[in-house]
Design a protein around this motif. Structure first.
Motif, PDB file in Angstrom:
ATOM      1  N   SER A  14       0.866  -1.173   0.000  1.00  0.00           N
ATOM      2  CA  SER A  14       0.000   0.000   0.000  1.00  0.00           C
ATOM      3  C   SER A  14       0.906   1.227   0.000  1.00  0.00           C
ATOM      4  CB  SER A  14      -0.895  -0.011   1.245  1.00  0.00           C
ATOM      5  OG  SER A  14      -1.672   1.159   1.295  1.00  0.00           O
ATOM      6  N   VAL A  15       0.740   2.071  -1.002  1.00  0.00           N
ATOM      7  CA  VAL A  15       1.615   3.231  -1.174  1.00  0.00           C
ATOM      8  C   VAL A  15       0.740   4.487  -1.202  1.00  0.00           C
ATOM      9  CG1 VAL A  15       3.413   4.271  -2.606  1.00  0.00           C
ATOM     10  CG2 VAL A  15       3.128   1.774  -2.596  1.00  0.00           C
ATOM     11  N   THR A  16       0.938   5.388  -0.241  1.00  0.00           N
ATOM     12  CA  THR A  16       0.211   6.659  -0.276  1.00  0.00           C
ATOM     13  C   THR A  16       1.108   7.713  -0.906  1.00  0.00           C
ATOM     14  OG1 THR A  16       0.839   7.114   2.016  1.00  0.00           O
ATOM     15  CG2 THR A  16      -1.337   6.188   1.656  1.00  0.00           C
ATOM     16  N   GLN A  68      14.018  -4.280  -1.272  1.00  0.00           N
ATOM     17  CA  GLN A  68      14.585  -3.296  -2.194  1.00  0.00           C
ATOM     18  C   GLN A  68      13.466  -2.496  -2.877  1.00  0.00           C
ATOM     19  OE1 GLN A  68      16.891  -4.945  -5.436  1.00  0.00           O
ATOM     20  NE2 GLN A  68      18.191  -3.130  -5.514  1.00  0.00           N
ATOM     21  N   ILE A  69      12.400  -3.169  -3.283  1.00  0.00           N
ATOM     22  CA  ILE A  69      11.262  -2.480  -3.908  1.00  0.00           C
ATOM     23  C   ILE A  69      10.697  -1.440  -2.941  1.00  0.00           C
ATOM     24  CG2 ILE A  69       8.856  -2.773  -4.621  1.00  0.00           C
ATOM     25  CD1 ILE A  69       9.729  -5.492  -5.855  1.00  0.00           C
ATOM     26  N   ILE A  70      10.499  -1.831  -1.690  1.00  0.00           N
ATOM     27  CA  ILE A  70       9.936  -0.922  -0.685  1.00  0.00           C
ATOM     28  C   ILE A  70      10.863   0.279  -0.474  1.00  0.00           C
ATOM     29  CG2 ILE A  70       9.341  -0.698   1.766  1.00  0.00           C
ATOM     30  CD1 ILE A  70       8.352  -3.672   1.548  1.00  0.00           C
ATOM     31  N   ASP A  74       9.963   4.136  -1.360  1.00  0.00           N
ATOM     32  CA  ASP A  74      10.017   5.113  -0.264  1.00  0.00           C
ATOM     33  C   ASP A  74      10.861   6.334  -0.622  1.00  0.00           C
ATOM     34  OD1 ASP A  74       8.744   5.422   2.113  1.00  0.00           O
ATOM     35  OD2 ASP A  74      10.179   4.282   3.295  1.00  0.00           O
ATOM     36  N   ARG A  75      11.809   6.160  -1.528  1.00  0.00           N
ATOM     37  CA  ARG A  75      12.690   7.266  -1.919  1.00  0.00           C
ATOM     38  C   ARG A  75      12.059   8.206  -2.947  1.00  0.00           C
ATOM     39  NH1 ARG A  75      17.144   3.604  -0.938  1.00  0.00           N
ATOM     40  NH2 ARG A  75      17.050   2.691  -3.004  1.00  0.00           N
ATOM     41  N   VAL A  79       6.019  10.176  -2.647  1.00  0.00           N
ATOM     42  CA  VAL A  79       5.536   9.051  -1.838  1.00  0.00           C
ATOM     43  C   VAL A  79       5.563   9.445  -0.365  1.00  0.00           C
ATOM     44  CG1 VAL A  79       6.050   6.696  -1.075  1.00  0.00           C
ATOM     45  CG2 VAL A  79       6.211   7.270  -3.494  1.00  0.00           C
ATOM     46  N   HIS A  80       4.419   9.288   0.315  1.00  0.00           N
ATOM     47  CA  HIS A  80       4.334   9.584   1.740  1.00  0.00           C
ATOM     48  C   HIS A  80       4.695   8.370   2.580  1.00  0.00           C
ATOM     49  CE1 HIS A  80       2.363  13.522   1.386  1.00  0.00           C
ATOM     50  NE2 HIS A  80       1.812  13.012   0.316  1.00  0.00           N
ATOM     51  N   LYS A  81       4.177   7.208   2.194  1.00  0.00           N
ATOM     52  CA  LYS A  81       4.359   6.023   3.025  1.00  0.00           C
ATOM     53  C   LYS A  81       4.189   4.773   2.178  1.00  0.00           C
ATOM     54  CE  LYS A  81       2.712   4.113   7.392  1.00  0.00           C
ATOM     55  NZ  LYS A  81       1.725   4.259   8.461  1.00  0.00           N
ATOM     56  N   VAL A  82       5.032   3.774   2.449  1.00  0.00           N
ATOM     57  CA  VAL A  82       4.919   2.457   1.819  1.00  0.00           C
ATOM     58  C   VAL A  82       4.706   1.451   2.930  1.00  0.00           C
ATOM     59  CG1 VAL A  82       6.039   0.709   0.385  1.00  0.00           C
ATOM     60  CG2 VAL A  82       6.512   3.147  -0.024  1.00  0.00           C
TER      61      VAL A  82
END
Length: 171
Positions: A14-16, A68-70, A74-75, A79-82
């Motif tokens: 879930s990526v916000t 690594q994907i996360i 995140d970088r 993106v706010h949060k993963v």
């Protein structure tokens, strides 16, 4: 089974993100550039002012690849949060499919019987076809579609997985 295949795990992320033009392309590009596969992807705004979107991504890989994907997601600047819902624990996943089935006589009756068993709703009907709406886990949707192949499957449209963590807290 090869070791590489055994180590692959399915994860729901879930990526916000800020709801801005190009963010989905940047995320898809990140996956593509590194050779990661996206099995399912859904996006929708989640705030009243439409400023934040939630992207749900289903992907597979060995644990270090998922990490690594996360980290790479995140970088990305908007993106706010993963959140790895798979690692987080109990969560709810659902998918929706529209399934068109054509048939006459016994095939038509069997399609309706199977739809009843799978709690699929008839959302359109003609004398020669039905469009069913089925929701549930990806496995349930896959099974329903497989059964409809035997009674006259014509076409399928799927939403992809949407997911949310269980419990009182937002993630």
């Amino acid at each position: 089974m090869r070791l590489k295949e055994a180590a692959r795990e399915r994860h729901t992320l879930s990526v916000t993100v800020d709801n801005e033009a190009g963010i989905l392309a940047r995320i898809a590009g990140m996956f593509s550039a590194r050779g990661y596969n996206i099995e399912s992807l859904t996006v929708a705004d989640v705030t009243e002012d439409e400023s934040i979107s939630r992207i749900t991504i289903v992907t597979s890989g060995a644990p270090p690849v998922i990490e690594q994907i996360i980290a790479q997601l995140d970088r990305l600047v908007p993106v706010h949060k993963v959140t790895d819902l798979t690692e987080l624990g109990p969560h709810v996943e659902r998918e929706l499919a529209l399934v068109k089935v054509a048939g006459q006589g016994d095939q038509r009756i069997e399609a309706l019987r199977l739809a009843d068993v799978y709690r699929a709703r008839v959302i359109d009907a003609t004398t020669g076809s039905f469009v069913f709406e089925v929701t549930g886990s990806s496995e349930k949707v896959d099974t329903f579609i497989g059964l409809m192949r035997e009674v006259g499957l014509v076409e399928v449209a799927r939403t992809g997985v949407v997911a949310i963590a269980r419990g009182r807290e937002a993630v």
